[in-house]
Design a protein around this motif. Structure first.
Motif, short mmCIF file in Angstrom:
data_model
loop_
_atom_site.label_atom_id
_atom_site.label_comp_id
_atom_site.label_asym_id
_atom_site.label_seq_id
_atom_site.Cartn_x
_atom_site.Cartn_y
_atom_site.Cartn_z
N ARG A 118 9.59 3.11 5.11
CA ARG A 118 8.40 3.50 4.25
C ARG A 118 7.65 5.60 4.60
NH1 ARG A 118 5.18 -0.30 2.49
NH2 ARG A 118 3.99 0.98 0.95
N SER A 119 6.90 4.89 6.64
CA SER A 119 6.42 5.55 6.96
C SER A 119 6.83 7.02 7.38
CB SER A 119 5.78 5.07 8.45
OG SER A 119 5.30 3.90 8.07
N LYS A 156 0.88 14.20 2.58
CA LYS A 156 1.65 13.66 3.85
C LYS A 156 0.89 13.62 5.12
CE LYS A 156 5.17 13.67 1.01
NZ LYS A 156 6.36 12.35 0.65
N TRP A 159 6.28 9.89 4.19
CA TRP A 159 4.90 10.16 4.58
C TRP A 159 4.06 10.69 4.88
CZ3 TRP A 159 3.33 3.87 4.88
CH2 TRP A 159 3.12 3.64 3.91
N PRO A 195 -1.34 10.39 -4.18
CA PRO A 195 0.06 11.28 -4.43
C PRO A 195 -0.02 12.17 -3.81
CG PRO A 195 -0.64 9.77 -6.09
CD PRO A 195 -1.26 10.04 -5.15
N TRP A 249 1.08 -1.22 0.10
CA TRP A 249 0.30 0.01 0.01
C TRP A 249 1.31 1.00 -0.27
CZ3 TRP A 249 -0.81 4.12 3.17
CH2 TRP A 249 -1.54 5.14 3.02
N GLN A 250 0.44 1.97 -0.90
CA GLN A 250 0.90 3.33 -0.50
C GLN A 250 -0.39 4.66 -0.46
OE1 GLN A 250 4.09 5.25 -1.33
NE2 GLN A 250 5.40 2.79 -1.46
#
Length: 226
Positions: A140-141, A118, A144, A115, A111-112
């Motif tokens: 990865r977190s 934030k 974000w 776009p 999961w992402q």
């Protein structure tokens, strides 16, 4: 070494499919996020919203979403500009009628967020116990987070294993990267974006690790120094 599973194999295992650590967790109280994170997420977001006109919260491994639904009800009642997203592998969510909350069924290995989205707060309450590549999800977190964002997650250092070194080097590496980690509270936290490169190879997950400090079966994540 024992047979290790890939993240996709792990997600089909009994220990992940049957995990109930976060199924019915509340926002506050003895079984609440506030107790496990050592702060009230919604109070944190209220402060951000008051200073910046809006706030975004991402909760990883959100279970049924009960805590988030409780938070969204307060957001709606107070007409706050706070957006909440919860992600969970199983997707057995409680009923949600709030436009402030989005609940997503997805694998966190894939999961992402949308776009350019934030988050001012990213939490993972007892979810890392069941993640294979824990360090990758942490890394990865951080990408974000907003510039003022905070990451907070429960983490048992005994579930991090290093094939060619001392396991304690993994927590030392997190601290060296700027994280705070309480071995007593089993709480990992980072305030602000950090560029992290652990320089580790992920070998796989051991779903037969047995219970961790929660008393529930957990997953050991194995790494090798590169």
């Amino acid at each position: 070494m024992m047979e290790l599973l890939s993240d996709s194999e792990l997600e089909e295992s009994d220990v992940v499919a049957n995990c109930n650590m976060n199924r019915e967790r509340n926002l506050r109280g003895s079984n609440g996020y506030e107790r496990d994170l050592r702060f009230d997420p919604l109070a944190f977001l209220r402060d951000v919203e008051a200073q910046h006109d809006n706030a975004k919260w991402l909760d990883l491994c959100c279970g049924t979403g009960k805590a988030l639904i409780e938070a969204a009800a307060e957001v709606d009642k107070e007409s706050l500009s706070i957006e909440i997203i919860g992600v969970d592998l199983v997707g057995m969510f409680d009923s949600n009628e709030s436009a402030s909350l989005t609940l997503v069924e997805a694998s966190l290995s894939l999961w992402q967020p949308p776009p350019q989205c934030k988050f001012d707060l990213i939490t993972c309450v007892h979810g890392l116990h069941y993640i294979g590549d824990k360090l990758q999800l942490i890394e990865r977190s951080l990408a974000w987070l907003s510039p003022i964002g905070t990451f907070a997650a429960n983490l048992d250092r005994d579930n991090l294993k290093l094939e060619n070194g001392d396991d304690s080097e993994l927590i030392d590496g997190l601290r060296h990267a700027g994280f705070s980690y309480s071995a007593l509270q089993k709480l990992l936290r980072s305030d602000g974006i950090r560029n992290v490169d652990f320089a580790l190879e992920y070998l796989g997950a051991d779903p037969e690790a047995g219970p961790n400090y929660t008393g529930q079966p957990a997953v050991n994540s194995w790494y090798r120094k590169m």
